[in-house]
Design a protein around this motif. Structure first.
Motif, PDB file in Angstrom:
ATOM      1  N   LYS A 144     -12.596  12.175   6.263  1.00  0.00           N
ATOM      2  CA  LYS A 144     -12.587  13.497   5.640  1.00  0.00           C
ATOM      3  C   LYS A 144     -11.249  13.698   4.952  1.00  0.00           C
ATOM      4  O   LYS A 144     -10.199  13.700   5.609  1.00  0.00           O
ATOM      5  N   ARG A 163       3.803   7.305  11.099  1.00  0.00           N
ATOM      6  CA  ARG A 163       4.524   8.424  10.492  1.00  0.00           C
ATOM      7  C   ARG A 163       3.614   9.223   9.564  1.00  0.00           C
ATOM      8  O   ARG A 163       4.020  10.282   9.065  1.00  0.00           O
ATOM      9  N   ARG A 164       2.403   8.741   9.333  1.00  0.00           N
ATOM     10  CA  ARG A 164       1.484   9.475   8.463  1.00  0.00           C
ATOM     11  C   ARG A 164       0.382  10.141   9.265  1.00  0.00           C
ATOM     12  O   ARG A 164      -0.596  10.619   8.689  1.00  0.00           O
ATOM     13  N   ASP A 179      -9.811  16.228   3.912  1.00  0.00           N
ATOM     14  CA  ASP A 179      -9.058  17.424   4.286  1.00  0.00           C
ATOM     15  C   ASP A 179      -8.505  17.355   5.694  1.00  0.00           C
ATOM     16  O   ASP A 179      -7.695  18.188   6.085  1.00  0.00           O
ATOM     17  N   LEU A 180      -8.963  16.385   6.474  1.00  0.00           N
ATOM     18  CA  LEU A 180      -8.424  16.251   7.828  1.00  0.00           C
ATOM     19  C   LEU A 180      -7.287  15.231   7.817  1.00  0.00           C
ATOM     20  O   LEU A 180      -7.278  14.310   7.006  1.00  0.00           O
ATOM     21  N   ARG A 200      -6.825  12.822   2.193  1.00  0.00           N
ATOM     22  CA  ARG A 200      -6.943  12.947   0.739  1.00  0.00           C
ATOM     23  C   ARG A 200      -5.651  12.528   0.059  1.00  0.00           C
ATOM     24  O   ARG A 200      -5.665  12.003  -1.049  1.00  0.00           O
ATOM     25  N   GLN A 201      -4.533  12.758   0.728  1.00  0.00           N
ATOM     26  CA  GLN A 201      -3.239  12.471   0.098  1.00  0.00           C
ATOM     27  C   GLN A 201      -2.776  11.053   0.385  1.00  0.00           C
ATOM     28  O   GLN A 201      -1.591  10.753   0.241  1.00  0.00           O
ATOM     29  N   SER A 206      -3.136   6.775  -0.149  1.00  0.00           N
ATOM     30  CA  SER A 206      -3.560   5.814  -1.167  1.00  0.00           C
ATOM     31  C   SER A 206      -4.772   5.048  -0.648  1.00  0.00           C
ATOM     32  O   SER A 206      -5.083   5.073   0.542  1.00  0.00           O
ATOM     33  N   ARG A 254     -13.859  20.803  -2.852  1.00  0.00           N
ATOM     34  CA  ARG A 254     -14.983  20.907  -1.935  1.00  0.00           C
ATOM     35  C   ARG A 254     -15.568  22.299  -2.076  1.00  0.00           C
ATOM     36  O   ARG A 254     -14.875  23.248  -2.442  1.00  0.00           O
ATOM     37  N   ARG A 275      -9.454  25.148   7.150  1.00  0.00           N
ATOM     38  CA  ARG A 275      -8.298  24.521   6.503  1.00  0.00           C
ATOM     39  C   ARG A 275      -8.124  25.090   5.106  1.00  0.00           C
ATOM     40  O   ARG A 275      -7.013  25.289   4.634  1.00  0.00           O
ATOM     41  N   ARG A 276      -9.242  25.352   4.436  1.00  0.00           N
ATOM     42  CA  ARG A 276      -9.146  25.959   3.105  1.00  0.00           C
ATOM     43  C   ARG A 276      -9.245  27.452   3.270  1.00  0.00           C
ATOM     44  O   ARG A 276     -10.341  27.970   3.505  1.00  0.00           O
ATOM     45  N   GLN A 290      -4.033   2.938   2.298  1.00  0.00           N
ATOM     46  CA  GLN A 290      -3.728   3.704   3.509  1.00  0.00           C
ATOM     47  C   GLN A 290      -5.010   4.216   4.138  1.00  0.00           C
ATOM     48  O   GLN A 290      -5.185   4.191   5.360  1.00  0.00           O
ATOM     49  N   GLU A 296      -6.640  13.590  13.083  1.00  0.00           N
ATOM     50  CA  GLU A 296      -7.863  14.376  13.312  1.00  0.00           C
ATOM     51  C   GLU A 296      -9.086  13.535  12.989  1.00  0.00           C
ATOM     52  O   GLU A 296     -10.060  13.498  13.747  1.00  0.00           O
ATOM     53  N   LEU A 349     -12.390  22.092   9.453  1.00  0.00           N
ATOM     54  CA  LEU A 349     -12.498  21.804   8.019  1.00  0.00           C
ATOM     55  C   LEU A 349     -12.622  23.099   7.229  1.00  0.00           C
ATOM     56  O   LEU A 349     -11.955  23.293   6.212  1.00  0.00           O
ATOM     57  N   ASP A 374       8.350  11.516   6.086  1.00  0.00           N
ATOM     58  CA  ASP A 374       9.026  10.566   5.205  1.00  0.00           C
ATOM     59  C   ASP A 374       8.718  10.876   3.755  1.00  0.00           C
ATOM     60  O   ASP A 374       7.696  11.483   3.432  1.00  0.00           O
ATOM     61  N   ASP A 408     -19.633  10.482   2.124  1.00  0.00           N
ATOM     62  CA  ASP A 408     -18.499   9.671   2.583  1.00  0.00           C
ATOM     63  C   ASP A 408     -18.851   8.824   3.815  1.00  0.00           C
ATOM     64  O   ASP A 408     -17.976   8.259   4.455  1.00  0.00           O
ATOM     65  N   THR A 460      -0.737  13.449   7.872  1.00  0.00           N
ATOM     66  CA  THR A 460      -1.015  13.654   6.443  1.00  0.00           C
ATOM     67  C   THR A 460      -2.510  13.726   6.239  1.00  0.00           C
ATOM     68  O   THR A 460      -3.249  12.921   6.803  1.00  0.00           O
ATOM     69  N   ASN A 472       0.838  -1.198   0.000  1.00  0.00           N
ATOM     70  CA  ASN A 472       0.000   0.000   0.000  1.00  0.00           C
ATOM     71  C   ASN A 472       0.870   1.244   0.000  1.00  0.00           C
ATOM     72  O   ASN A 472       1.855   1.319   0.730  1.00  0.00           O
ATOM     73  N   GLY A 473       0.477   2.182  -0.814  1.00  0.00           N
ATOM     74  CA  GLY A 473       1.172   3.451  -0.812  1.00  0.00           C
ATOM     75  C   GLY A 473       2.496   3.449  -1.541  1.00  0.00           C
ATOM     76  O   GLY A 473       3.235   4.420  -1.490  1.00  0.00           O
TER      77      GLY A 473
END
Ligand code: HEM
Ligand code: ATP
Ligand code: ATP
Ligand code: MG
Ligand code: MG
Lengths: 249, 207, 53, 228, 228, 207
Positions: F86, F121-122, F88-89, F128-129, F131, D163, E24-25, F134, F93, E21, C52, E84, F125, B36-37
């Motif tokens: 979400k 370690r993620r 964006d979170l 949304r970013q 995979s 969004r 954030r934007r 993940q 979070e 949320l 990372d 979602d 992040t 994954n990833g």
């Protein structure tokens, strides 16, 4: 002509270095020109025969207007080049220009309104020139908003570039609005057939301020652009070399 | 034949593919079993031209695909995490409309394709009313209808029951037999004949 | 001097205009400086492997 | 053997597909029109009703309503196809992308702009415009709605996959739409006053023509970028 | 061992989450306001400019703009959480569902209704309203925006998970919002004319109170149904 | 202990579950290996109360769940095709906010949970970013944080690499060991200790 310089500027390290060296050479003349121009305009120049001292607003209003429009043109051009030739530096320039241009546009609007109250008896009128300038401000805001809404920087660059290019149509409209439609706003009074429509004691300071603002714009823009270039860097070795001394002083 | 030379791809701040290289000859399927990833989806999207390359070249039949994107696109079929199906259209309609972007097609071909994935009796149900696996099967049927030389499949067996997975394998073998090639991301190796396929366990190691 | 400041009655329009303009010039300089500093520290964070790759 | 689809064939199928989709949900395509009506009706509600007053207000009301409802509608132009991967397939179809998007935009105009145009006369009459003004009003909105849809397509492409795209979209599109709005309202005003409106009409037509030629290209660029 | 979360704790976290949320934007939550400003600007653009004329039009313009931008914004109230699966988790959290949705609605009002309210005075002045009218205008919009958000929540719940929700939503909400619109506009008008607006103000307050008590229940029922 | 008696569920025109019955004691996991479209998702959603029952009863600890939905909901954890994350979170979070609907929680627990699924370690992040796999792992971490007695998992191993699937198994075994029970829809049987699990191949046959 050779495209060597073009590609040299396209390389972040070169741009970063050159911009850094250029800034003082723009900043100092800018400062001097602005000071001289404002002194000449606000203190020395005689009051306008119709508008008396209210006309002194001209010395900030007009330069702000010019620079506001110019900065949008710069932004659109840089964005277009960045989009077509995929040059990050150009996107950086566009990104750096937007907030500055928005500022000048806003100042042009506000000073214009402050000038309008005594001259036209109203702060605001729904006049082509005024409205088109307002629309310019909205384009700047939309551009910034679009950037803010996209988190991947390279996508933000290219999306907002499209917007910048599309919005450029507005700039000529602003300029010619006074001649195309009957506008309460006055038309070209410096660059026009038969020379400026005002005595040298008035247009010389005005021109000084205009040049001063232009230099100033490029100085500030380059500083911001350097920042944007850094943000777009992807662990290039040059940044490591650049920042290494500052990491362990 | 697909050839990738020293490919670098970034996702946002992250340098995902670092100098990746591979060769995929006709009649071959390369299965990416990366964890994954690791960058499977990114690789497939980059090859399809849906992600910008930081550097590196992608050659199709020996020519750089950047030269003529549209010709290359016409040669490839991409099946991603999103299925590109319209919930309000029936399975048959979905196939007709999505295939007709690339080639002329009639209802008969569509019914045949749906039959192959065991949905002939569902041809006229709206896709919205289908289960996850049934929707996957519709997408699979579409894949068979596009006459594309290069298949890019992102976890094609996800949500599919054993029967559905056998259908994937069968479709792939038909495709390879007719000289096509396929780049597949998956977590269970598909049971293709060993002669037809190579497994790639880690992006680090060579393919 | 005072009647210079008075701007023959237009002081309420002239001085705010000029003041606002100068304020903008100042603000731009500050913001540009901050932006550059922020970008540098950002880059440093990234180089020192904040997260990372 | 299979025969490649001509761009025309592909476009025709996109058109057919979008129309099918719209009509599958009964009355869905009516919503922008209904929205338009409601908005125009809101004015009299929010005002003290004097017809004379309303009539002077009619052009503004009509055009603001038309602009808003078309901005509201265009928000859905690419959203779904973007989310479910359809646009990716468009981009990979080997057909000219801008052309496919133009097809989608045309479908969208048929489903929103055209009904809107046909609805305006009634709204105009309700706002106290004379019956004689109907042809002029119709013509103005026909031209106007076309360029609004096309401008909207650019904005929709830019905000695709964001969004809260909708609100940003309106922020991007409305400035672009200002000229259309001004000329459109001017033309309508002249029509209502019973004077010839050729000048603004020509400008509206010019805007529409410009849009048809350039907007799809811009939209295509925007969508491609947003697809990543 | 773990301690169950009190409804208050849960609500507070929902509030915090939605604010996070939104912020954030950068500037995302500003968009309804921007939209509102643009709409109010559109009127004068589409009209022949006479301030006197504009002033009489101000209440209508303000309220139509406010109504539309809050309808536009409320479209995003549940959409994402519905898609979602977050709302499913709300429903399965074992907390009173209506209460959680009320929390979401409050967050939404803080992010759209409140900025909108604070923005109106400027728009009012731009439309030629006297400075003396600002307090009245503020009060009217404060009360109005609350009930608009709450009514919007019902509509958002009903249209949850529909394609083209946006347009349908406005269809459902606008009729519900008519009373608010009328009283609000009336109150604003009186404020601009410098007369006391207690009557309509009380009615606005009553509407808001009614909304706070009933709307969440209706919204909860609507959302539960849409979740299936 | 979960007990279902003579359950009938319709999806639109389709009579999906016809008189289904099952018993799921503490410490047990029942894996539904039904083919695509057999009704796994429908069953899970019906049990969770997200689909209306045509007829039949669902008993939890011997009581009909219809009697007190909220109490029952508080006892169950549902992981569906949608992950309820979400984009964006950040991962952390997301966990904080979704868990805090049900119980008080601190950052420490969250980091521990993320560590278990190998994403420590993620933690910061944005989802949304991440995979596909993940994101699945984040959802999995959330599952571990909810202290729910009954897990309803719809294809929990989808998109996960072998390591991720082992994490699912480990999480399940911890859950069962503490007296929980789980109803799982999947297409590859999860490698749980045979004592802990039963496989259900076809809705027709008894469980
Ligand atoms: C909000 C109100 C106003 C706005 C938005 C505005 C905008 C502009 C813009 C955009 C320009 C640059 C035009 C160009 O370079 O093509 C300009 C120039 C100018 N404005 Fe204004 N203006 C406003 C009010 C006024 C007022 C009240 C006056 C004086 C009565 C005035 C006097 C001038 C003059 C003298 C120029 C220079 C014309 C030239 O040489 O081209 N403006 N204004
Ligand atoms: N929204 C719906 N409306 C009508 N029928 C539906 C709907 N959703 C699913 N169905 C039908 O109900 C049946 C069961 O669907 P369900 O999603 O429960 O299957 P499943 O066991 O989860 O399949 P999969 O393994 O593919 O996820 C399928 O035949 C499907 O066609
Ligand atoms: N939109 C994005 N922005 C930034 N980073 C991303 C984005 N999408 C993915 N990534 C990162 O890129 C890396 C590769 O992602 P990718 O989806 O290609 O992995 P994958 O091999 O497909 O994983 P999986 O098997 O889970 O699907 C991951 O580490 C992920 O965190
Ligand atoms: Mg993937
Ligand atoms: Mg399922």
């Amino acid at each position: 002509m050779s495209w060597a310089w073009f590609h040299r500027f396209g390389s972040p390290p070169y741009f970063y270095a050159v911009a850094g060296r250029l800034v003082p050479w723009l900043a100092w003349p800018a400062g001097l020109l602005i000071l001289a121009g404002l002194y000449g305009g606000v203190v020395m120049a005689p009051p306008d025969y119709q508008q008396s001292d209210a006309a002194r607003i001209m010395y900030v209003h007009v330069p702000a207007a010019y620079v506001g429009m110019m900065s949008y043109s710069v932004m659109a051009l840089a964005a277009a080049i960045g989009l077509v030739w995929r040059i990050k530096v150009c996107h950086a320039v566009a990104a750096a220009t937007a907030p500055i241009g928005a500022g000048f546009t806003a100042v042009c609007l506000v000073t214009g309104m402050l000038w309008g109250q005594p001259m036209w008896g109203t702060y605001w009128a729904w006049d082509p020139r005024l409205v088109s300038m307002l629309v310019l401000l909205f384009f700047f805001l939309g551009y910034v908003g679009l950037r803010g809404a996209i988190d991947d920087i390279s996508r933000a660059d290219r999306s907002s570039a499209v917007l910048a290019i599309v919005g450029f149509v507005n700039v000529p409209i602003i300029h010619f609005s006074v001649t195309w439609w009957n506008s309460i706003h006055q038309g070209p009074s410096i660059i026009r057939k038969g020379g400026p429509a005002m005595p040298a004691s008035m247009w010389v300071p005005l021109v000084l301020v205009i040049f001063g603002f232009t230099f100033y714009f490029y100085a500030v823009m380059l500083v911001r652009a350097r920042a944007e270039v850094l943000r777009r860097d992807r662990g290039g070795s040059w940044v490591r070399e650049l920042l290494a001394p500052e990491e362990n002083p | 034949m697909l050839e990738i030379l020293d490919l670098h791809v970034w996702r946002g701040e992250r340098h995902v593919l670092r100098g990746l290289a591979l060769r995929l000859p006709e009649g071959q399927a390369l299965q990416l079993l990366w964890p994954n990833g690791a960058g499977k989806t990114s690789l497939l999207r980059a090859v399809a031209g849906l992600l910008p390359l930081e550097s590196g070249r992608i050659l199709w039949q020996g020519e750089d695909v950047a030269a003529d994107r549209e010709a290359f696109s016409a040669d490839l079929a991409f099946l991603g995490h999103e299925l590109a199906l319209k919930g309000d259209l029936t399975a048959a309609e979905n196939l007709v409309y999505s295939v007709s972007l690339r080639q002329r097609i009639g209802r008969a071909d569509v019914m045949a394709a749906l039959d192959e994935v065991g949905l002939s009796r569902r041809a006229d149900t709206p896709v919205r009313q289908m289960s996850a696996g049934q929707q996957r099967r519709v997408a699979l049927a579409r894949l068979g209808l596009w006459r594309a030389r290069l298949w890019l499949l992102d976890e094609p067996a996800a949500n599919l029951d054993p029967a559905g997975q056998r259908q994937v394998v069968a479709a792939l073998e038909r495709h390879l037999a007719t000289g096509g090639c396929a780049l597949i991301s998956t977590h269970q190796p598909l049971a293709l004949q060993p002669a037809l396929t190579r497994l790639w366990q880690q992006p680090g190691e060579p393919a | 001097m005072s009647d210079f400041l008075a701007m023959s009655g237009y002081a309420a329009y002239v001085w705010p205009s000029i003041g606002l303009t100068l304020a903008l010039l100042w603000l731009n300089i500050v913001q540009a400086r901050n932006a550059l500093e922020r970008a540098k520290s950002e880059a440093r964070r990234r180089l020192s492997g904040g997260d990372d790759a | 053997m299979t025969t490649r689809a001509s761009p025309l064939y592909a476009a025709r199928n996109i058109l057919r597909r979008d129309l099918t989709l719209a009509f599958r949900r009964p009355g869905e395509w009516l919503q922008p029109v209904a929205f338009f009506f409601i908005v125009t009706l809101l004015f009299p509600l929010a005002l003290d009703p004097e017809l004379a007053h309303l009539r002077r207000l009619a052009p503004a009301a009509l055009w603001v309503a038309a602009l808003l409802s078309s901005v509201l509608a265009v928000d859905f132009l690419f959203r779904e196809d973007g989310r479910d991967g359809t646009l990716e397939q468009f981009a990979l179809s080997g057909q000219p992308f801008a052309w496919l998007l133009l097809a989608k935009t045309v479908a969208h105009w048929l489903l929103t702009g055209l009904p809107l145009t046909l609805a305006t006369p009634f709204a105009a009459l309700a706002l106290g415009a004379p019956a004689s003004s109907v042809p002029g009003v119709l013509a103005a909105l026909l031209l106007g709605s076309i360029s609004l849809s096309l401008l909207g397509a650019i904005g929709a492409g830019l905000t695709l996959g964001l969004r809260r795209g909708g609100a940003l979209l309106s922020l991007l599109v409305l400035p672009l739409a200002v000229p259309t709005l001004i000329f459109g309202a001017r033309a309508t005003e002249l029509a209502i006053q019973g004077e010839p409106a050729t000048g603004p009409m020509y400008l509206l037509a010019a805007l529409a023509a410009l849009g048809v030629t350039l907007a799809p290209l811009a939209a295509a660029a925007a969508v491609r970028i947003s697809l990543e």
